[in-house]
Design an enzyme around this catalytic site. Sequence first.
Site, PDB file in Angstrom:
ATOM      1  N   TYR A  79      20.327 -57.299  22.820  1.00  0.00           N
ATOM      2  CA  TYR A  79      18.975 -57.125  22.288  1.00  0.00           C
ATOM      3  C   TYR A  79      18.599 -58.304  21.389  1.00  0.00           C
ATOM      4  CZ  TYR A  79      15.050 -55.002  19.771  1.00  0.00           C
ATOM      5  OH  TYR A  79      13.821 -54.745  19.203  1.00  0.00           O
ATOM      6  N   SER A  98      11.883 -59.359  17.066  1.00  0.00           N
ATOM      7  CA  SER A  98      12.652 -58.519  16.145  1.00  0.00           C
ATOM      8  C   SER A  98      13.304 -59.409  15.106  1.00  0.00           C
ATOM      9  CB  SER A  98      13.733 -57.742  16.899  1.00  0.00           C
ATOM     10  OG  SER A  98      14.643 -57.137  15.998  1.00  0.00           O
TER      11      SER A  98
END
Length: 264
Positions: A171, A158
Amino acid sequence: MSDNLDIAPLDPKSLPTLAGRKILITGGARGLGAAFVRAAAAVGAQVVIADILEDAGRALAAELAAAGAPVAFVAVDLRDAESVERAAQAAAAQMGGIDALVNNGAITNSGGKTADQLTIETWDAVMDVNVRGTWLMTMAALPFLRASSNGRVVNIASDTALWGAPRLLAYTASKGAVIAMTRTLAREFGDAGITVNAIAPGLVEVEATAYVPAERHRYYLEGRALPRAQVPDDVTGPVLFLLSDAARFVTGQVLPVNGGFVMY
């Protein structure tokens, strides 16, 4: 989410061929993973979806199989080493081996909370799936990747790990670990001819990002060099490229795919 998603889908003819390739895709039941499954099948790959979402995964596999695509489903819980091993073995049995693995399965869970608001339970849950699960699945698939003449691993990271997205610490940290893991695995697997790369998407318009506040969507939209919403098809092309022969000498790399929000 953006109101303007009138973006033409990719033409499969514009994508690299994966004819005859045997690809295992985790988290392939919906969202980005489902887009990868559809795209890989459209360019000739045999695909197994591995997901904890059994109903959605079986439905997608049945839909594509009914249309003539060699797509199957296996259940997996990425937190459970035995479940991961069973899934890899079942996928290899379905396809007669595994040429490529797309580690897409992940959870967020920590969205909206600052670092001091996170619980240990949330941190551990995110790390168990996103980091430990990626490692476990890669290790379970490794014997089959070694036996393949086209071994490929693509990890879905990401761009949050590249710019340090706030209120998303667990995350972001997990995806930073996936990027670091990608580089080490590339060096360790290179002697077997296996490439290992990572894609770092931006904020993609999928079911899993429906909870993201509108202001974060606007922040991405306004910060991109290409000022529009990001859709799953924007990521499928780069993933298929890394799985193809065209990327046979590309390994250990992280490719941000975010419309120029992060330039790396």
